[in-house]
Motif scaffolding. Structure first.
Motif, short mmCIF file in Angstrom:
data_model
loop_
_atom_site.label_atom_id
_atom_site.label_comp_id
_atom_site.label_asym_id
_atom_site.label_seq_id
_atom_site.Cartn_x
_atom_site.Cartn_y
_atom_site.Cartn_z
N PHE A 209 0.84 -1.19 0.00
CA PHE A 209 0.00 0.00 0.00
C PHE A 209 0.88 1.25 0.00
CE2 PHE A 209 -2.21 -3.36 2.26
CZ PHE A 209 -3.50 -3.33 1.73
N SER A 210 0.35 2.33 -0.57
CA SER A 210 1.01 3.62 -0.54
C SER A 210 -0.06 4.70 -0.58
CB SER A 210 1.97 3.78 -1.73
OG SER A 210 2.42 5.12 -1.81
N PHE A 211 -0.13 5.53 0.47
CA PHE A 211 -1.16 6.57 0.51
C PHE A 211 -0.57 7.98 0.57
CE2 PHE A 211 -3.37 2.78 2.11
CZ PHE A 211 -4.48 2.78 1.26
N SER A 212 0.75 8.10 0.52
CA SER A 212 1.37 9.42 0.57
C SER A 212 1.00 10.25 -0.66
CB SER A 212 2.90 9.27 0.66
OG SER A 212 3.53 10.54 0.68
N GLY A 213 1.04 9.63 -1.84
CA GLY A 213 0.69 10.36 -3.06
C GLY A 213 -0.76 10.79 -3.08
N LEU A 214 -1.62 9.99 -2.49
CA LEU A 214 -3.05 10.33 -2.43
C LEU A 214 -3.25 11.57 -1.56
CD1 LEU A 214 -5.73 9.18 -3.51
CD2 LEU A 214 -5.97 7.98 -1.33
N LYS A 215 -2.50 11.65 -0.48
CA LYS A 215 -2.57 12.84 0.39
C LYS A 215 -2.10 14.07 -0.38
CE LYS A 215 0.93 13.76 2.54
NZ LYS A 215 2.18 13.59 3.29
N THR A 216 -1.01 13.94 -1.15
CA THR A 216 -0.51 15.06 -1.95
C THR A 216 -1.53 15.47 -3.01
OG1 THR A 216 1.76 14.27 -1.62
CG2 THR A 216 1.40 15.82 -3.42
N PHE A 217 -2.17 14.50 -3.63
CA PHE A 217 -3.21 14.78 -4.62
C PHE A 217 -4.35 15.57 -3.96
CE2 PHE A 217 -6.81 14.03 -7.36
CZ PHE A 217 -6.27 13.98 -8.64
N ALA A 218 -4.70 15.17 -2.74
CA ALA A 218 -5.75 15.87 -2.00
C ALA A 218 -5.33 17.31 -1.71
CB ALA A 218 -6.07 15.13 -0.71
N ALA A 219 -4.08 17.50 -1.31
CA ALA A 219 -3.58 18.84 -1.00
C ALA A 219 -3.67 19.76 -2.22
CB ALA A 219 -2.14 18.76 -0.51
N ASN A 220 -3.28 19.23 -3.38
CA ASN A 220 -3.35 20.02 -4.62
C ASN A 220 -4.79 20.32 -5.01
OD1 ASN A 220 -0.55 19.99 -4.83
ND2 ASN A 220 -0.52 18.15 -6.11
N THR A 221 -5.68 19.35 -4.81
CA THR A 221 -7.10 19.53 -5.14
C THR A 221 -7.72 20.60 -4.25
OG1 THR A 221 -7.24 17.20 -5.81
CG2 THR A 221 -9.31 18.35 -5.42
N ILE A 222 -7.40 20.56 -2.98
CA ILE A 222 -7.92 21.56 -2.03
C ILE A 222 -7.41 22.95 -2.40
CG2 ILE A 222 -7.86 22.32 0.39
CD1 ILE A 222 -7.63 19.26 1.08
N ARG A 223 -6.14 23.03 -2.74
CA ARG A 223 -5.53 24.33 -3.10
C ARG A 223 -6.16 24.93 -4.35
NH1 ARG A 223 0.01 23.28 -5.34
NH2 ARG A 223 -1.32 22.89 -7.15
N ASP A 224 -6.49 24.09 -5.31
CA ASP A 224 -6.94 24.58 -6.62
C ASP A 224 -8.45 24.79 -6.74
OD1 ASP A 224 -4.30 24.42 -7.38
OD2 ASP A 224 -4.52 22.46 -8.38
N ASN A 225 -9.22 24.36 -5.73
CA ASN A 225 -10.67 24.38 -5.90
C ASN A 225 -11.44 25.13 -4.81
OD1 ASN A 225 -11.40 22.41 -8.32
ND2 ASN A 225 -9.66 21.52 -7.20
N GLY A 226 -10.76 25.98 -4.10
CA GLY A 226 -11.47 26.77 -3.10
C GLY A 226 -11.77 25.98 -1.84
N ASN A 227 -12.41 26.66 -0.90
CA ASN A 227 -12.64 26.01 0.40
C ASN A 227 -14.06 26.21 0.92
OD1 ASN A 227 -12.51 28.70 0.98
ND2 ASN A 227 -10.89 28.56 2.53
N ASP A 228 -15.04 26.38 0.04
CA ASP A 228 -16.42 26.44 0.53
C ASP A 228 -16.81 25.03 1.02
OD1 ASP A 228 -18.35 25.08 -1.73
OD2 ASP A 228 -16.59 26.02 -2.63
N HIS A 229 -17.83 24.97 1.86
CA HIS A 229 -18.16 23.73 2.56
C HIS A 229 -18.50 22.59 1.60
CE1 HIS A 229 -19.69 21.12 5.76
NE2 HIS A 229 -20.73 20.88 4.96
N GLN A 230 -19.31 22.87 0.57
CA GLN A 230 -19.71 21.78 -0.32
C GLN A 230 -18.53 21.25 -1.12
OE1 GLN A 230 -22.79 20.29 -0.27
NE2 GLN A 230 -21.63 18.75 -1.45
N THR A 231 -17.63 22.14 -1.54
CA THR A 231 -16.43 21.68 -2.25
C THR A 231 -15.59 20.79 -1.36
OG1 THR A 231 -16.37 23.65 -3.66
CG2 THR A 231 -14.33 22.41 -3.43
N GLN A 232 -15.43 21.19 -0.10
CA GLN A 232 -14.67 20.37 0.85
C GLN A 232 -15.34 19.01 1.05
OE1 GLN A 232 -14.22 22.83 4.41
NE2 GLN A 232 -12.10 23.24 3.80
#
Length: 337
Positions: A209-232
């Motif tokens: 298993f490897s989940f480090s890249g998934l966490k990084t993907f999540a970080a980039n997605t959060i950064r690029d798509n705003g932080n309103d509640h529904q997006t989160q």
């Protein structure tokens, strides 16, 4: 045989008494979540000090709940590893000292073996052999289990474990500690189809298993798509789906490789409702069975240590007076029962 179990591997102080005929007689648990919440994670020194404060009162409470005297205890089991060395030393020191003072045998228990055997605290118990998916804290591993102490590691995390990825992604989303359960609640409000996360290491053979890249993907997605509640919520939904699908694919692969029809899932992440539902569907298709601990025994607890210790003591395995904590301890190095 009646065993006192002590769990202090991380940020929960767990005490329980297990009897071979009567089953679980008492169970006491103190969580340090509030203590560590301000720091966004476990502070080892604070964890150790809090174990020192809580362990003796909890032992007294467990003994009172079971209406049990020291004379009625036949052995003491404590978590010897893996875990935070300071926290482990608290449980090991108290457990070994009590056993010596009471004139009883003591045994050090492997924390992950405790999780692996936790479903056996209830009925029906899984019969050997089976596949175990252990998803607890910093550990994610797939194990072929032929019997107690007869473990073959089929795959494990090469970087971040599933639980770590949940907590770190939750922190990126601004959720409180511990973030895993809060992320799962947020995911319940999410909608499918907005984001597509990768399923790491499923496009190649093997069960690691490897989940480090998934966490990084999540970080980039959060950064690029705003932080309103529904997006989160949509991001949390997509992230959880990716983790659950990855675990599901690996479980199906392990069952097919071994030909086994029984699956055990244990550890904190095993309480995740989405994961339980998907694995139930998988095992129905496979015409097999899936087993979990009850929800209160998914996270760290003394009951699983008391049960694992009972099995070890019953087999005559006894810890010497020079017992040591083992912050690193391979599961497949344990002797068979």
């Amino acid at each position: 045989m009646r065993v006192l179990g002590i769990e202090t591997s991380c940020d929960e102080t767990g005490i329980a008494i297990y009897d071979g005929e009567l089953g679980l007689m008492s169970h006491q648990l103190y969580s340090q979540v509030k203590l560590h919440a301000d720091y966004g994670g476990v502070v080892p020194e604070l964890a150790s000090r809090d174990h020192v404060r809580k362990i003796v009162p909890l032992i007294k409470a467990a003994m009172a709940e079971a209406h049990c005297t020291p004379e009625q205890i036949d052995g003491v089991a404590f978590t010897q590893g893996p875990g935070l060395v300071g926290a482990l030393l608290v449980g090991a020191s108290v457990g070994r000292s009590l056993a010596y003072a009471w004139g009883k045998p003591a045994v050090g228990v492997h924390h992950m073996e405790g999780h692996l055997l936790a479903p056996m605290l209830d009925e029906p118990k899984p019969e050997f052999p089976f596949i175990a998916l252990l998803v607890s804290g910093g550990h994610t591993m797939m194990v072929k289990v032929e019997g107690i102490g007869r473990y073959e590691i089929l795959g494990e995390s090469v970087d971040d474990a599933a639980g770590e990825a949940f907590d770190k992604t939750a922190k990126l989303l601004g959720l409180d500690y511990p973030g895993g359960p809060l992320l799962a609640k947020l995911a319940d409000q999410g909608e499918p189809g907005h984001f597509q996360f990768p399923r790491p290491m499923t496009d190649r053979p093997g069960l690691d298993f490897s989940f480090s890249g998934l966490k990084t993907f999540a970080a980039n997605t959060i950064r690029d798509n705003g932080n309103d509640h529904q997006t989160q919520a949509n991001i949390a939904y997509a992230f959880q789906e990716a983790v659950v699908d990855t675990l599901l694919i690996k479980c199906r692969r392990a069952l097919e490789q071994t030909g086994l029809k029984r699956l055990v899932i244990a550890g904190g992440v095993s309480a995740n409702k989405e994961l339980r539902q998907k694995l139930a569907e998988l095992m129905k298709k496979q015409r097999g069975q899936v087993f979990y601990p009850r929800t209160e025994f998914c996270t760290d607890n003394g009951a699983m240590i008391a049960y694992a210790g009972y099995q070890r003591l019953l087999a005559g395995q006894i810890e010497g007076l020079s017992s040591k904590a083992k912050p690193r301890w391979p599961l497949d190095s344990l002797p068979p029962v």
